[in-house]
Design an enzyme around this catalytic site. Structure first.
Site, PDB file in Angstrom:
ATOM      1  N   VAL A  51      19.462 -27.900  15.503  1.00 21.32           N
ATOM      2  CA  VAL A  51      19.482 -29.035  16.699  1.00 21.32           C
ATOM      3  C   VAL A  51      20.441 -29.853  15.959  1.00 21.32           C
ATOM      4  O   VAL A  51      20.107 -30.634  15.082  1.00 21.32           O
ATOM      5  CB  VAL A  51      18.093 -29.361  16.715  1.00 21.32           C
ATOM      6  CG1 VAL A  51      18.125 -30.502  17.986  1.00 21.32           C
ATOM      7  CG2 VAL A  51      17.291 -28.148  17.313  1.00 21.32           C
ATOM      8  N   CYS A  52      21.375 -30.444  16.671  1.00 17.42           N
ATOM      9  CA  CYS A  52      22.263 -31.148  16.285  1.00 17.42           C
ATOM     10  C   CYS A  52      22.039 -32.712  17.113  1.00 17.42           C
ATOM     11  O   CYS A  52      22.485 -32.678  18.298  1.00 17.42           O
ATOM     12  CB  CYS A  52      23.786 -30.841  16.624  1.00 17.42           C
ATOM     13  SG  CYS A  52      25.110 -31.848  15.931  1.00 17.42           S
ATOM     14  N   LEU A  53      21.406 -33.716  16.427  1.00 15.64           N
ATOM     15  CA  LEU A  53      21.025 -34.892  17.186  1.00 15.64           C
ATOM     16  C   LEU A  53      20.875 -35.978  16.217  1.00 15.64           C
ATOM     17  O   LEU A  53      20.300 -35.743  15.355  1.00 15.64           O
ATOM     18  CB  LEU A  53      19.566 -34.503  17.770  1.00 15.64           C
ATOM     19  CG  LEU A  53      19.112 -35.622  18.697  1.00 15.64           C
ATOM     20  CD1 LEU A  53      19.926 -35.514  19.840  1.00 15.64           C
ATOM     21  CD2 LEU A  53      17.814 -35.364  19.086  1.00 15.64           C
ATOM     22  N   ASN A  57      25.140 -28.485  20.937  1.00 15.47           N
ATOM     23  CA  ASN A  57      24.362 -29.227  20.229  1.00 15.47           C
ATOM     24  C   ASN A  57      23.027 -28.483  19.759  1.00 15.47           C
ATOM     25  O   ASN A  57      22.239 -28.645  19.087  1.00 15.47           O
ATOM     26  CB  ASN A  57      23.654 -30.544  20.836  1.00 15.47           C
ATOM     27  CG  ASN A  57      24.751 -31.517  21.092  1.00 15.47           C
ATOM     28  OD1 ASN A  57      25.878 -31.442  21.590  1.00 15.47           O
ATOM     29  ND2 ASN A  57      24.488 -32.798  20.078  1.00 15.47           N
ATOM     30  N   TRP A 114      23.379 -35.403  13.126  1.00 12.24           N
ATOM     31  CA  TRP A 114      24.813 -35.768  13.639  1.00 12.24           C
ATOM     32  C   TRP A 114      24.917 -37.107  13.317  1.00 12.24           C
ATOM     33  O   TRP A 114      24.115 -38.103  13.378  1.00 12.24           O
ATOM     34  CB  TRP A 114      24.797 -35.485  15.198  1.00 12.24           C
ATOM     35  CG  TRP A 114      25.832 -35.919  15.801  1.00 12.24           C
ATOM     36  CD1 TRP A 114      26.109 -36.809  16.673  1.00 12.24           C
ATOM     37  CD2 TRP A 114      27.239 -35.002  16.023  1.00 12.24           C
ATOM     38  NE1 TRP A 114      27.582 -36.962  16.962  1.00 12.24           N
ATOM     39  CE2 TRP A 114      28.018 -35.753  16.555  1.00 12.24           C
ATOM     40  CE3 TRP A 114      27.694 -33.684  15.278  1.00 12.24           C
ATOM     41  CZ2 TRP A 114      29.453 -35.161  16.976  1.00 12.24           C
ATOM     42  CZ3 TRP A 114      28.703 -33.311  15.550  1.00 12.24           C
ATOM     43  CH2 TRP A 114      29.745 -34.063  16.341  1.00 12.24           C
TER      44      TRP A 114
END
Length: 343
Positions: free
Chosen positions: A133-135, A126, A141
């Site tokens: 930043v994968c959130l 992530n 996301w």
């Protein structure tokens, strides 16, 4: 290491105790901030943003845990920088993870932009090596409505705490589907990153970085030896009282399965950590200069680390059957390439 960093670290200490504030206002944004050259989101006429920013600052100042530190800027109230200390019980314990944040002009209608200082390492599915930043909370996301950014309720504090709890967690490689790597490798990456962090600390945090690793160096090195020799689950090393003044690791076991690749990687990394911590003027008296691998003869079958998928945000998408060997080899090769160990 820059001598000025050493002086700043000394000034940050008083009576051997840390006086680095978890939240503070700095006059000017540093030129190494990822969004330094970006257009300002605020202006004298954008009072709505200013109002929300002041509210966010107050929330952060009053509620930040002692493992997250934030600096905001008088001349750019739309920018901030944060460092998250890796939590105990995770492969990231004692690591420092830096994030630069920018608020859009219509904040909080849109979530903040967040950039991760990866220093070229891929630490987590992530957290991309390019800083992405994968959130779900950042709308980077997919997730249900309760997980995504809510202009009426979401805050910067929630973003930082979510990164610490949902991304830098106990089993990071189950955050995102289609990715599976042995947990032990995360620790090698995290400790590798500590070398990059101490050699070029993000501005406004130079003293904190040096002080942190000066204090935690012995614990980090002890954990490397325990993990490489299968004495304790990766991420579960701790010292009595959580400090660096002695004590022993807990949750010890002689049955932890450790791959040969991981053990060899830790052996190569260990002296480099020694060198880095010496630059921080850490007291390493009594600490072995080399990581010696032990041969443990035990007739009991090796225990496997149990993965509890209920604790993770993307638990429904985790694949149950992932081929690990090839991914692990590529990851180990990546470490050697980045650290210049090839050949």
């Amino acid at each position: 290491m820059n001598p000025s960093h050493q002086k700043k670290a000394a000034k940050a200490m008083k009576g051997g105790k840390q006086i680095f504030k978890v939240f503070d206002i700095v006059s000017e944004v540093p030129d190494d901030h990822h969004y330094f050259s970006s257009p300002k989101s605020h202006s004298t006429t954008n009072r709505t943003l200013s109002k929300h920013v002041m509210k966010e600052w107050k929330i952060l100042e009053q509620n930040l845990p002692d493992s997250i530190y934030v600096r905001v800027y008088e001349n750019r109230i739309d920018l901030m920088r944060a460092v998250i200390v890796g939590a105990a019980g995770t492969p990231y314990h004692d690591g420092l993870f830096f994030f630069d944040i920018k608020l859009p002009s219509d904040y909080p209608n849109r979530p903040p932009e967040v950039y991760f200082h990866s220093f070229g390492y891929s630490l987590n599915p992530n957290l991309y090596h390019n800083g992405f930043v994968c959130l779900s909370l950042l709308n980077t996301w997919y997730g249900n409505s309760r997980q995504r950014w809510d202009p009426r309720a979401s805050t910067l504090l929630q973003v930082l705490v979510s990164i610490q709890a949902l991304v830098l967690n106990e089993q990071p490689f189950f955050n995102e589907p289609y990715v599976g790597v042995l947990l032990g490798l995360a620790h090698a990456f995290a400790q590798s990153k500590s070398r990059a962090t101490t050699s070029r600390p993000p501005k406004n945090f130079e003293a904190f970085v040096i002080q942190h690793f000066r204090t935690r160096s012995v614990a980090v090195l002890d954990s490397c030896r325990d993990y490489a020799n299968g004495r304790v689950w990766v991420g579960y090393y701790c010292r009595n009282g959580g400090g660096s003044d002695g004590g022993s690791s807990s949750l010890r076991s002689s049955n932890v399965s450790v791959s040969a690749n991981f053990r060899n990687t830790m052996v190569e990394l260990y002296p480099k950590l020694i060198q880095t911590f010496q630059y921080c003027r850490a007291d390493l008296q009594g600490t072995p200069n080399k990581l010696e691998l032990e041969v443990i003869i035990n007739e009991q079958p090796k225990k496997e680390q149990v993965i509890d998928r209920r604790n993770h945000e993307n638990k429904d998408e985790v694949q149950n059957n992932i081929t690990m060997g090839g991914i692990f080899k590529k990851a180990v090769d990546k470490i050697k390439t980045v650290l210049g160990w090839e050949g």
